[in-house]
Write an enzyme that holds these catalytic residues in place. Structure first.
Site, PDB file in Angstrom:
ATOM      1  N   SER A   1       1.552  -1.439   0.259  1.00 46.29           N
ATOM      2  CA  SER A   1       0.009   0.242   0.211  1.00 46.29           C
ATOM      3  C   SER A   1       0.724   1.318  -0.212  1.00 46.29           C
ATOM      4  O   SER A   1       1.681   1.188   0.167  1.00 46.29           O
ATOM      5  CB  SER A   1      -0.867  -0.081   1.281  1.00 46.29           C
ATOM      6  OG  SER A   1      -0.237   0.161   2.201  1.00 46.29           O
ATOM      7  N   LYS A   2       0.391   2.343  -0.166  1.00 42.65           N
ATOM      8  CA  LYS A   2       1.449   3.870  -0.322  1.00 42.65           C
ATOM      9  C   LYS A   2       1.809   3.879   0.944  1.00 42.65           C
ATOM     10  O   LYS A   2       2.842   5.124   0.535  1.00 42.65           O
ATOM     11  CB  LYS A   2      -0.104   4.930   0.102  1.00 42.65           C
ATOM     12  CG  LYS A   2      -1.071   5.316  -1.742  1.00 42.65           C
ATOM     13  CD  LYS A   2      -0.212   6.252  -1.775  1.00 42.65           C
ATOM     14  CE  LYS A   2      -0.046   6.690  -2.904  1.00 42.65           C
ATOM     15  NZ  LYS A   2      -2.001   6.977  -3.765  1.00 42.65           N
ATOM     16  N   ARG A   3       1.821   2.772   2.249  1.00 44.21           N
ATOM     17  CA  ARG A   3       2.693   3.189   3.372  1.00 44.21           C
ATOM     18  C   ARG A   3       3.847   2.803   3.083  1.00 44.21           C
ATOM     19  O   ARG A   3       4.773   2.767   3.469  1.00 44.21           O
ATOM     20  CB  ARG A   3       1.474   2.621   4.559  1.00 44.21           C
ATOM     21  CG  ARG A   3       2.524   2.079   5.683  1.00 44.21           C
ATOM     22  CD  ARG A   3       1.369   1.289   6.402  1.00 44.21           C
ATOM     23  NE  ARG A   3       0.410  -0.110   6.170  1.00 44.21           N
ATOM     24  CZ  ARG A   3       1.050  -0.684   5.921  1.00 44.21           C
ATOM     25  NH1 ARG A   3       2.400  -1.201   6.597  1.00 44.21           N
ATOM     26  NH2 ARG A   3       0.701  -2.160   5.453  1.00 44.21           N
ATOM     27  N   HIS A   4       4.100   1.340   2.170  1.00 47.24           N
ATOM     28  CA  HIS A   4       5.264   1.029   1.183  1.00 47.24           C
ATOM     29  C   HIS A   4       6.271   2.138   0.689  1.00 47.24           C
ATOM     30  O   HIS A   4       7.099   1.471   0.748  1.00 47.24           O
ATOM     31  CB  HIS A   4       5.136   0.031   1.099  1.00 47.24           C
ATOM     32  CG  HIS A   4       4.369  -1.217   2.051  1.00 47.24           C
ATOM     33  ND1 HIS A   4       2.700  -1.829   1.782  1.00 47.24           N
ATOM     34  CD2 HIS A   4       5.012  -1.767   3.600  1.00 47.24           C
ATOM     35  CE1 HIS A   4       3.309  -2.845   3.377  1.00 47.24           C
ATOM     36  NE2 HIS A   4       3.754  -2.803   3.709  1.00 47.24           N
ATOM     37  N   GLY A   5       5.214   3.470   0.135  1.00 47.68           N
ATOM     38  CA  GLY A   5       5.972   3.997  -0.520  1.00 47.68           C
ATOM     39  C   GLY A   5       5.716   4.299  -1.568  1.00 47.68           C
ATOM     40  O   GLY A   5       4.621   4.043  -2.201  1.00 47.68           O
TER      41      GLY A   5
END
Ligand code: GLU
Length: 467
Positions: free
Chosen positions: A242-246
């Site tokens: 997800s976005k959280r991972h970059g």
């Protein structure tokens, strides 16, 4: 032999995901390995969510990754007549039927099923045999449902997951058209059939759709293609990406300064392996790629490895190409490339120490940024034996005709010997006065790129500042 035909069929509803890009690479590799064709189809029937920008992102990503397709882009919205034609035939011979159930009615039905401890599923209330004499409700625009077989199983031999069997009791009568627009499961089957796709390769999130699609193929009298489902790509922590991972979108990597061949290589290797192949070109992949070598386990992104691989490609990239890729990045940082040191040479000097184009731009910036030296720093750099050293160095290079790294090195050496000093007293003022940087690559090569005129001017103006 049957022609091998693969396709990537993204929906233009957002960015182009890493997972979609990897699927595209595998589809491409199967086609190239077996001398077949690779198609691009844009699945744009979800009109609420599809956008022109997202389509452009798909086209850009394909181009950036150098994924050349033989046919397409084919847009599903250009094929509405064909889907409607197939639906008409299916309605005519009972393979499909109109369902007038309202959304509220279906909600009630599901609620009742849940209460009774059953799995919610369409109960076939508008199947022709169940609605004899039932009045057609006014003002309801019917959907078209496919009459799924009631009994038996659907089995396929997935090229990655092996044999999968689903009971038809698990499947209900799928909606295939609503308001004249086909649903995903229907359009995809008609397309893959019409386009003679031999291998349907896609994300494992579609496994649930496959038995429904196989039933449709059979109802249409079409040959069922080979299916290959690919496990998802997870973040480094093993959680869903997800976005959280970059970065989860392909073009984001372009923005971060990755080279397309590194992204191609990294994604291809993620979830597929062959012997000890780690770093390979498109051609090398195409030569050996087999779906059977794909892993069944979810892949995990490893950004360190990704960057390491990119650094390897940076090292061997052509200097002129790097220059054209990095120029705008330097200008964005306030550098003035025009009229400055030769960017191709600068890239040649720095590429072995830059993991990405972004770090290359950071490192190259001192060559191009406006000269703003701090007088105090300049003064400090000229203290003690440094002052005599830099003056002697200026005198030593003044007569040089070819201002090259070996000649510059000789000049530094001669000053060191004549004044009996180490390298520091010569190099330090050169870094501060000429390069306007704390650290530089090898000083002789760096100065060569600045050129004799600039080096002498900057030494002279620096000396003036400190006087
Ligand atoms: N449009 C579908 C998607 O983007 C394609 C699925 C398929 O390849 O069948 O997920």
């Amino acid at each position: 032999m049957k022609e091998i035909r693969t396709r990537i069929a993204p929906s233009p509803t957002g960015m182009m995901h890493l997972g979609t890009a990897r699927t595209a690479i595998y589809c491409w590799a199967v086609a190239r390995h077996l001398g077949g064709k690779f198609l691009l189809r844009i699945e744009d029937t979800d009109q609420k969510r599809s956008t022109q920008e997202a389509t452009q992102v798909i086209l850009d990503s394909m181009k950036w990754l150098n994924l050349d397709y033989d046919e397409g882009p084919i847009y599903q919205m250009d094929r509405l007549d064909r889907y409607r034609e197939v639906v008409e035939q299916m309605l005519a011979d009972g393979r499909a039927y109109k369902c007038y159930a309202t959304p509220e009615e279906l909600d009630e039905m599901r609620e009742a099923q849940r209460k009774a401890g059953l799995k919610p599923r369409y109960d076939g209330r508008w199947r022709p045999e169940n609605c004899q004499g039932k009045p057609i409700p006014e003002g309801v625009n019917p959907v078209i449902r496919f009459r799924n077989p009631d009994d038996g199983d659907v089995t396929w031999h997935d090229a990655v997951y092996g044999t999968i069997t689903i009971s038809n009791r698990e499947l209900d009568d799928l909606i295939i058209m609503r308001d004249g627009i086909p649903t995903y499961n229907f359009a995809v089957v008609v397309d893959d059939w019409d386009m003679k796709v031999s291998h349907v390769i896609r994300g494992a999130d579609h496994i649930n759709n496959t038995p429904r699609q196989i039933n449709l193929y059979k109802a249409l009298g079409a040959e069922v293609p080979v299916f290959a489902h690919l496990p998802l790509i997870n973040g480094p922590d093993g959680q869903k990406l997800s976005k959280r991972h970059g970065s989860v979108s392909v073009m984001e990597y372009e923005a971060q300064g990755f080279l397309p061949e590194a992204v191609f290589n990294y994604l291809a290797r993620l979830g597929w392996g062959h012997g000890n192949m780690e770093k390979f070109s498109r051609e090398e992949l195409a030569e050996v790629f087999e779906l059977g070598d794909c892993s069944r386990a979810a892949a995990r992104l490893d950004f360190k490895k990704f960057e390491w691989l990119n650094a390897q490609y940076m090292k061997e990239a052509d200097d002129a190409r790097l220059a054209s890729l990095v120029r705008a990045r330097i200008e964005k940082r306030g550098g003035v490339v025009e009229g400055g040191p030769d960017l191709v040479g600068v890239c040649g000097l720095l590429k072995t120490r830059s993991a990405t184009l972004e770090t290359l731009a950071d490192q190259a910036l001192f060559f191009y940024k406006p000269l703003e030296r701090d007088p105090e720093t300049v003064k400090t750099a000229l203290e003690g034996e440094n002052l005599a050293a830099i003056k002697a160095f200026a005198a030593a290079i003044e007569p040089l005709e070819d201002f090259t790294a070996p000649k510059i090195y000789e000049a530094i050496k001669s000053v060191m010997q004549a004044q009996n000093i180490k390298m520091g007293p010569v190099a330090t003022p050169l870094r501060v006065l000429v390069c306007n940087a704390d650290r530089t690559p090898q000083i002789d090569k760096t100065l060569e790129l600045f050129g004799k005129k600039v080096v002498l001017e900057r030494i002279a103006s620096g000396l003036e500042m400190a006087a």
